[in-house]
Scaffold this motif. Structure first.
Motif, mmCIF file in Angstrom:
data_model
loop_
_atom_site.group_PDB
_atom_site.id
_atom_site.type_symbol
_atom_site.label_atom_id
_atom_site.label_comp_id
_atom_site.label_asym_id
_atom_site.label_seq_id
_atom_site.Cartn_x
_atom_site.Cartn_y
_atom_site.Cartn_z
ATOM 1 N N ASP A 11 -7.256 6.054 -5.681
ATOM 2 C CA ASP A 11 -7.194 6.729 -4.377
ATOM 3 C C ASP A 11 -6.412 5.926 -3.336
ATOM 4 O OD1 ASP A 11 -8.881 4.657 -3.713
ATOM 5 O OD2 ASP A 11 -10.655 5.910 -3.383
ATOM 6 N N ASN A 40 -8.546 0.280 3.163
ATOM 7 C CA ASN A 40 -8.113 1.664 3.059
ATOM 8 C C ASN A 40 -6.862 1.803 3.914
ATOM 9 O OD1 ASN A 40 -8.227 4.314 2.419
ATOM 10 N ND2 ASN A 40 -10.018 4.796 3.671
ATOM 11 N N CYS A 76 -6.543 1.038 10.164
ATOM 12 C CA CYS A 76 -7.640 0.581 9.303
ATOM 13 C C CYS A 76 -7.714 -0.939 9.221
ATOM 14 C CB CYS A 76 -7.466 1.138 7.887
ATOM 15 S SG CYS A 76 -7.751 2.909 7.802
ATOM 16 N N ILE A 114 -12.775 -3.865 0.787
ATOM 17 C CA ILE A 114 -11.961 -2.658 0.625
ATOM 18 C C ILE A 114 -10.997 -2.548 1.796
ATOM 19 C CG2 ILE A 114 -12.024 -0.131 0.526
ATOM 20 C CD1 ILE A 114 -14.650 -0.363 -0.977
ATOM 21 N N ARG A 143 -6.902 2.735 -2.264
ATOM 22 C CA ARG A 143 -7.564 1.630 -1.565
ATOM 23 C C ARG A 143 -7.356 0.338 -2.341
ATOM 24 N NH1 ARG A 143 -13.541 2.857 -1.709
ATOM 25 N NH2 ARG A 143 -12.871 3.396 -3.802
ATOM 26 N N GLN A 159 -13.028 -3.751 5.116
ATOM 27 C CA GLN A 159 -14.474 -3.494 5.084
ATOM 28 C C GLN A 159 -15.033 -4.395 4.000
ATOM 29 O OE1 GLN A 159 -13.533 0.796 4.289
ATOM 30 N NE2 GLN A 159 -15.500 1.015 5.311
ATOM 31 N N MET A 181 0.843 -1.184 0.000
ATOM 32 C CA MET A 181 0.000 0.000 0.000
ATOM 33 C C MET A 181 0.897 1.260 0.000
ATOM 34 S SD MET A 181 -2.688 -1.820 0.018
ATOM 35 C CE MET A 181 -3.999 -0.623 0.090
ATOM 36 N N CYS A 184 -4.273 2.790 6.434
ATOM 37 C CA CYS A 184 -3.938 3.707 7.528
ATOM 38 C C CYS A 184 -3.486 2.834 8.684
ATOM 39 C CB CYS A 184 -5.122 4.588 7.910
ATOM 40 S SG CYS A 184 -6.293 3.852 9.046
#
Ligand SMILES: *[C@@H]1O[C@H](CO)[C@@H](O)[C@H](O)[C@H]1NC(C)=O
Ligand SMILES: *[C@@H]1O[C@H](CO)[C@@H](O)[C@H](O)[C@H]1NC(C)=O
Ligand SMILES: *[C@@H]1O[C@H](CO)[C@@H](O)[C@H](O)[C@H]1NC(C)=O
Ligand SMILES: *[C@@H]1O[C@H](CO)[C@@H](O)[C@H](O)[C@H]1NC(C)=O
Length: 429
Positions: free
Chosen positions: A120, A140, A145, A138, A122, A148, A49, A142
């Motif tokens: 973006d 994301n 995180c 998904i 993800r 999801q 990522m 961080c």
């Protein structure tokens, strides 16, 4: 267990990145370094990522992992095949900078799912097995995180499909077992859009003997905006806007299959953006001879393919040019290194993909020097001490190192241990 491999040509990059991990700056042949002895799960899938963390995940239906989910969380899933109440993690995040692992909570079966990273940042991972076959997940990036999940987010079940990011930011999801079609995410219509588009090429390349060889097709975006799709021993240039085959390429010489379970690998070679008209080339390496999978069931482990095919997909009259690798290889990973060369790593010299179907681990990575003269492009690198066979992965990190992980333990070993995967090493035979 995860390791990093550093190619010799990248010693300079390593020196710059030495704040991450201390490195011996050796001569040719590359360096191996064990970075994590036991990450608790098998690294079946990995994705880097933009925050320099790697999302790693394994199937959920093989019993407990070796990593407990924090905060007393458990997965209570009546549809799960093995453990109905599972308090262990089947996904982790590896923080490259601190060399630490964080448990993640993946809720549906991501086994042989597929994904791509959205503009973006993800990760959008789709499909899989059982309760996960139509799930959209998904991640994301961080530091806190987690996954999801949205289901059913796909119009069709997708197991062993291939995803590719498109110039408009959408993702195309192609094929999967028994699926001779594709779909997009997000969809044109909101809500339960069940639209799929037929792709006869996928059933034309479905091996009639029943072992497919058309799974996880190789998909690359050509410079003309069309998709290059390679399945089994054939390839097409495909206009996904209009659902038309723009060009049919010649069959790869020899005619042997390159896709699962005869799993080879492929890359789009680096583009020369200075050229007046940009040409695109694809390199397909390894795989297993036709009929190899059926032979493994009888206890015969045929030598893997030692050939690579290179083709200029932008040519008016494209032709495959064949080259011979220093050894046969199936279940390999191919990675474009920052210097433009290709690393061919992991896999086995005999057999095919599938449980207990590989033999003779291919421990030495190869480097393919795209711009060297034909006949002197391959270089054999120093061997790893750990076999990386079925369900192993390799990805490029931002400092030029390659992170390697996974490979499943033997099936009988798993049964013996009532489904417990003790660590992510061992699959030598
Ligand atoms: C992980 O494996 C180690 C060594 O076998 C064991 O002591 C530990 O209890 C295991 N942890 C989990 C959560 O399974
Ligand atoms: C697809 O077809 C439309 C007309 O239906 C055409 O305008 C468009 O250029 C085509 N797209 C491509 C990429 O050729
Ligand atoms: C290519 O694959 C198809 C489908 O499995 C097979 O029927 C055909 O014989 C292969 N081509 C060659 C030259 O082996
Ligand atoms: C992995 O597990 C096997 C079987 O439990 C054990 O023999 C081996 O030492 C372990 N390896 C590591 C690196 O933990």
């Amino acid at each position: 267990m995860t390791m990093v491999f550093v190619a010799p040509s990248l010693v300079f990059a390593i020196a710059i990145a030495s704040a991450f991990v201390a490195f011996p700056t050796d001569a040719g042949g590359g360096t191996w370094q064990l970075v994590q002895k036991n990450i608790g799960i098998v690294a079946m899938h990995m994705q880097l990522m933009h925050n320099d963390r790697v999302v790693i995940f394994d199937r959920t239906d093989f019993g407990h992992s070796n990593l407990t989910l924090p905060n007393g969380r458990c997965r209570r899933n009546p549809y799960e095949k093995s453990v109905k109440v599972d308090c262990t993690a089947h996904s982790v995040e590896y923080d490259v900078a601190s060399n630490t692992i964080r448990a993640l909570f993946v809720q549906t079966d991501v086994w042989c799912s597929s994904g791509s990273v959205a503009p973006d940042g993800r990760l959008i991972q789709t499909g899989g097995y059982n309760d996960g076959e139509r799930t959209l997940r998904i991640f994301n990036p961080c530091s806190t995180c987690d996954w999801q999940e949205f289901g059913p987010g796909l119009a069709a079940r997708r197991w062993y499909a291939s995803n590719h990011i498109l110039p408009d930011g959408r993702q195309i999801i192609i094929g999967g077992k028994g699926q001779f079609n594709y779909e997009f995410n997000p969809k044109a219509k909101t809500g339960a859009d069940k639209t799929t588009f037929r792709l006869p090429f996928l059933w034309q390349t479905n091996d009639p003997a029943g072992v497919m060889n058309n799974l996880y097709p190789f998909v690359f975006l050509n410079v003309d905006g069309n998709l290059f799709i390679f399945s089994n021993n054939r390839s097409i240039l495909f206009d996904y806007h209009n659902n038309t085959v723009v060009k049919t390429y010649p069959e790869i010489p020899g005619g042997d299959p390159r896709c699962y379970p005869s799993t080879g690998s492929a890359v789009l070679l680096p583009l020369n953006l200075q050229a007046s008209s940009i040409q695109a080339e694809v390199l397909v390496c390894g795989g297993a001879p036709r009929g190899s999978f059926q032979q493994t069931i009888k206890g015969n482990f045929l030598g893997a393919l030692n050939t690579c095919g290179r083709i200029k997909i932008t040519d008016l009259n494209p032709q495959w040019v064949m080259e011979r690798m220093p050894g046969g290889r199936v279940m390999s990973d191919m990675i474009t290194l920052p210097d433009g060369n290709i690393l061919i790593i992991n896999g086995a010299a005999d057999g095919t993909a599938g449980w207990e179907a590989g033999r003779n681990p291919a421990l030495n990575p190869f480097i393919y020097k795209c711009n060297s003269p034909a006949g002197s492009r391959f270089e054999v690198e120093n061997p790893s001490s750990i076999p990386r066979m079925y369900h192993s992965t390799a990805i490029l990190l931002r400092d030029g190192r390659v992170l390697v992980g996974g490979s499943n333990p033997h099936l009988p070993l798993l049964k013996l241990n009532s489904g417990m995967i003790s660590n992510s090493s061992c699959s030598s035979r």
